[in-house]
Design a protein around this motif. Sequence first.
Motif, PDB file in Angstrom:
ATOM      1  N   SER A  13       0.839  -1.197   0.000  1.00 12.08           N
ATOM      2  CA  SER A  13       0.000   0.000   0.000  1.00 12.08           C
ATOM      3  C   SER A  13       0.874   1.246   0.000  1.00 12.08           C
ATOM      4  O   SER A  13       2.042   1.218   0.395  1.00 12.08           O
ATOM      5  N   VAL A  14       0.288   2.337  -0.441  1.00  9.22           N
ATOM      6  CA  VAL A  14       1.007   3.605  -0.501  1.00  9.22           C
ATOM      7  C   VAL A  14       1.419   4.040   0.907  1.00  9.22           C
ATOM      8  O   VAL A  14       2.542   4.498   1.123  1.00  9.22           O
ATOM      9  N   LEU A  73       4.899   9.905  -3.431  1.00  8.46           N
ATOM     10  CA  LEU A  73       3.967   8.983  -2.780  1.00  8.46           C
ATOM     11  C   LEU A  73       2.865   9.721  -2.028  1.00  8.46           C
ATOM     12  O   LEU A  73       1.710   9.288  -2.033  1.00  8.46           O
ATOM     13  N   ARG A  74       3.212  10.820  -1.401  1.00  6.79           N
ATOM     14  CA  ARG A  74       2.185  11.599  -0.698  1.00  6.79           C
ATOM     15  C   ARG A  74       1.181  12.189  -1.687  1.00  6.79           C
ATOM     16  O   ARG A  74      -0.016  12.255  -1.387  1.00  6.79           O
ATOM     17  N   ARG A  79      -4.304  11.758  -4.030  1.00  8.30           N
ATOM     18  CA  ARG A  79      -5.197  11.427  -5.153  1.00  8.30           C
ATOM     19  C   ARG A  79      -6.104  10.253  -4.798  1.00  8.30           C
ATOM     20  O   ARG A  79      -7.303  10.272  -5.091  1.00  8.30           O
ATOM     21  N   ASN A  80      -5.520   9.226  -4.172  1.00 14.99           N
ATOM     22  CA  ASN A  80      -6.324   8.070  -3.767  1.00 14.99           C
ATOM     23  C   ASN A  80      -7.402   8.471  -2.773  1.00 14.99           C
ATOM     24  O   ASN A  80      -8.536   7.993  -2.845  1.00 14.99           O
ATOM     25  N   VAL A  85     -13.136   9.685  -1.541  1.00 13.44           N
ATOM     26  CA  VAL A  85     -14.162  10.615  -1.093  1.00 13.44           C
ATOM     27  C   VAL A  85     -15.176  10.868  -2.207  1.00 13.44           C
ATOM     28  O   VAL A  85     -16.388  10.913  -1.964  1.00 13.44           O
ATOM     29  N   ALA A  86     -14.689  11.008  -3.437  1.00  9.00           N
ATOM     30  CA  ALA A  86     -15.597  11.230  -4.565  1.00  9.00           C
ATOM     31  C   ALA A  86     -16.519  10.024  -4.763  1.00  9.00           C
ATOM     32  O   ALA A  86     -17.728  10.194  -4.990  1.00  9.00           O
ATOM     33  N   LEU A  87     -15.964   8.829  -4.684  1.00 10.09           N
ATOM     34  CA  LEU A  87     -16.785   7.628  -4.824  1.00 10.09           C
ATOM     35  C   LEU A  87     -17.812   7.515  -3.698  1.00 10.09           C
ATOM     36  O   LEU A  87     -18.958   7.122  -3.934  1.00 10.09           O
ATOM     37  N   LEU A  88     -17.420   7.874  -2.505  1.00  6.44           N
ATOM     38  CA  LEU A  88     -18.352   7.863  -1.384  1.00  6.44           C
ATOM     39  C   LEU A  88     -19.477   8.867  -1.612  1.00  6.44           C
ATOM     40  O   LEU A  88     -20.659   8.558  -1.390  1.00  6.44           O
TER      41      LEU A  88
END
Length: 100
Positions: A13-14, A73-74, A79-80, A85-88
Amino acid sequence: MTKSKEKKREKISVASEIDRIEERRSLCQDSLERAEFRRRREELSEQDRQALEDEMTIMTERIQKYECELEMLRGENRRNMLLSVALLAISVLLYYALIN
């Protein structure tokens, strides 16, 4: 980078990658501080002093490399998070649209 390293890296994971790089950066920073302390406190021959300076240069370059990786990475982590949040938000809007 080899395919096996790329596949292994994809599974990490990031956030854990950020933690790993921060730990490495911290170790390099500690090594650099010890080398600087040694340079200031000890009487070194010219050859030893040059070797210590070279080591400090290498550590500084590694720290800068880790800083660049962390910045990348940050950004990916942000972005992730925004995507999540957008999908939620879309899910909530669809839920309320379908209920009413």
